[in-house]
Design an enzyme around this catalytic site. Structure first.
Site, PDB file in Angstrom:
ATOM      1  N   LYS A 186      37.569  -1.574 -47.182  1.00 23.98           N
ATOM      2  CA  LYS A 186      36.162  -1.941 -47.107  1.00 23.98           C
ATOM      3  C   LYS A 186      35.922  -3.363 -47.653  1.00 23.98           C
ATOM      4  O   LYS A 186      36.810  -3.947 -48.267  1.00 23.98           O
ATOM      5  CB  LYS A 186      35.320  -0.908 -47.873  1.00 23.98           C
ATOM      6  CG  LYS A 186      35.417   0.508 -47.275  1.00 23.98           C
ATOM      7  CD  LYS A 186      35.102   0.572 -45.785  1.00 23.98           C
ATOM      8  CE  LYS A 186      34.745   1.952 -45.278  1.00 23.98           C
ATOM      9  NZ  LYS A 186      35.907   2.799 -44.952  1.00 23.98           N
TER      10      LYS A 186
HETATM   11  C1  LIG Z   1      35.384   4.476 -44.863  1.00 22.58           C
HETATM   12  C2  LIG Z   1      34.250   5.248 -44.369  1.00 22.58           C
HETATM   13  C3  LIG Z   1      33.865   6.456 -44.967  1.00 22.58           C
HETATM   14  C4  LIG Z   1      34.681   7.163 -46.005  1.00 22.58           C
HETATM   15  O1  LIG Z   1      35.048   6.424 -47.082  1.00 22.58           O
HETATM   16  P1  LIG Z   1      36.311   6.852 -47.972  1.00 22.58           P
HETATM   17  O2  LIG Z   1      36.076   6.077 -49.222  1.00 22.58           O
HETATM   18  O3  LIG Z   1      37.543   6.391 -47.242  1.00 22.58           O
HETATM   19  O4  LIG Z   1      36.259   8.306 -48.179  1.00 22.58           O
HETATM   20  C5  LIG Z   1      32.721   7.089 -44.513  1.00 22.58           C
HETATM   21  N1  LIG Z   1      32.001   6.569 -43.510  1.00 22.58           N
HETATM   22  C6  LIG Z   1      32.362   5.428 -42.891  1.00 22.58           C
HETATM   23  C7  LIG Z   1      31.496   4.898 -41.791  1.00 22.58           C
HETATM   24  C8  LIG Z   1      33.502   4.743 -43.288  1.00 22.58           C
HETATM   25  O5  LIG Z   1      33.869   3.625 -42.635  1.00 22.58           O
END
Ligand SMILES: *Cc1c(COP(=O)(O)O)cnc(C)c1O
Length: 397
Positions: A186
């Site tokens: 992210k």
């Molecule tokens: C990455 C992501 C998640 C989940 O995040 P994690 O920290 O990997 O559990 C949920 N929704 C979206 C749209 C994502 O891109």
């Protein structure tokens, strides 16, 4: 998008603070920790960044969605409306609560079509969850109106849109509750981590307790704790929070690099006949984490994606057959492949997936190409990349 690309001594310094006194847990051990409260500090910085009264850090973005919904009382048998284009985490987080994900079509914003949302509302609907996919947003005003009219909770999954805004407000801070992920890919990362963001004090208190076994965190050094209700463990550790603390301070720098790189690519592609871009609602500003564009038809987007691969243009995807992000290949959901028995209520609630088709979503996703914007590219690299992409597209549509 990924903050991990610019990992540095700043992150190392914050982590070393934690290692030096050895308190890896975010709660308690008040005497031992020599004033280091990395999770608390990160929550305060995120509250400023996301212009929200309350932030609860949790262990992941998926946990953030479950905790957000639970904090507002969404549970067994409740229907939560969500888009067909997202990450598998969206329906996982809903189903974990015994609730039922109701998938509906997207429009050219690449997230919830308000008309599809309205058509999916039933007496069981409790919440609408928009997913601000690939750095941009849906039609927030129309969706908020629908939620107001039908008395529904409005939740934003802003995991992929850290730093985007709508009418000057950070994405994730607009609905009743916002969810963020700080996993390794992210825009800012903790390694693993997530956050629930809200202006509603009750939801925040619920999220605080629920994400730590229902403990109410009262008293010095946890001395007076009780359990007002049941909870789970979705805690973040001090080590992860320490990484996030260094990263969040660099967010403005990350966004400005993303914007520069995005703008170079977009300007080059906008000169190619046949290329159009996703709709960004008026008043919206993307986080520039991805550049999303449409080609005239599915065949040309397939050809272009193949030519990108052989031509050395990485980090671009067509999501039509992508089993992480689009309903088409989510057979484990459609066939309800669960390790353990699922309630008959949820089974029945998901029967619609056997027959419902999503032509409108298909038509957008099949023609879409989504390109990750990296932070590590130099300006010259982005310019060369832009030229190459434009050339390949021209040759294939
Ligand atoms: C990455 C992501 C998640 C989940 O995040 P994690 O920290 O990997 O559990 C949920 N929704 C979206 C749209 C994502 O891109």
């Amino acid at each position: 998008m990924p903050g991990f690309e610019l990992f540095s001594d700043l992150e190392r310094k914050e982590v070393n603070d934690v290692l030096d006194n050895g308190v890896l847990m975010r709660y308690g051990f008040d005497g031992m920790r020599n004033g280091h409260w990395k999770a608390k500090e990160l929550e305060a910085e995120l509250a400023t960044t996301f212009q929200s009264n309350h932030v609860q850090l949790v262990s992941s973005g998926t946990a953030a969605v479950s905790v957000a919904l639970a904090s507002a009382g969404v549970g067994a048998g409740d229907e939560v409306i969500m888009p067909t284009f997202t990450f598998v985490a969206s329906f996982e987080a809903i189903m974990m609560l015994g609730a039922i994900p109701i998938l509906v079509d997207i429009d050219d914003t690449l997230t919830l079509d308000p008309k599809a949302v309205e058509a999916a509302i039933t007496p069981k609907t409790k919440a609408v969850m928009i997913v601000q996919m690939c750095g941009s947003m849906g039609n927030m005003d129309a969706l908020q109106d629908i939620c107001n009219t039908h008395n529904l909770l409005f939740v934003e999954d802003a995991c992929q849109a850290i730093g985007g805004t709508y009418n000057g407000k950070p994405l994730g801070s607009i609905a009743d509750l916002g969810c963020f992920s700080f996993d390794f890919v992210k825009t800012i990362t903790c390694g693993e981590g997530g956050a629930v963001v809200t202006n509603n004090k009750d939801y925040y208190i619920n999220a605080d307790h629920y994400s730590d076994h229902g403990h109410d965190h009262l008293g010095n050094d946890r001395g007076a704790e009780t359990h007002p209700f049941l909870g789970y463990n979705f805690r973040i550790s001090e080590l992860h929070a320490a990484v996030g603390l260094a990263q969040v301070r660099r967010l403005p720098e990350f966004i400005s690099i993303q914007k520069r790189n995005y703008t170079i690519l977009r300007n080059a592609l906008s000169r190619v006949p046949g290329v159009t871009f996703r709709t960004v609602p008026k008043g919206g500003e993307e986080s520039y984490a991805f550049l999303n564009f449409f080609l005239p038809d599915a065949e040309s987007s397939q050809k272009v994606i193949e030519a990108f691969k052989t031509g050395g243009v990485d980090a671009c995807w067509n999501y039509y057959h992508n089993n992480w992000h689009y309903i088409k290949e989510w057979n484990h959901l459609k066939d309800l492949k669960s390790l353990f028995p699922i309630s008959t209520e949820v089974k029945k609630g998901l029967e619609y997936l056997q027959t419902k088709t999503f032509e409108q979503s298909d038509s957008y996703i099949a023609r879409n190409i989504s390109c990750l914007i990296k932070l590590s590219w130099t300006e010259d690299e982005v310019k060369a990349r832009a030229e190459k992409m434009a050339k390949i597209i021209k040759a294939h549509i």
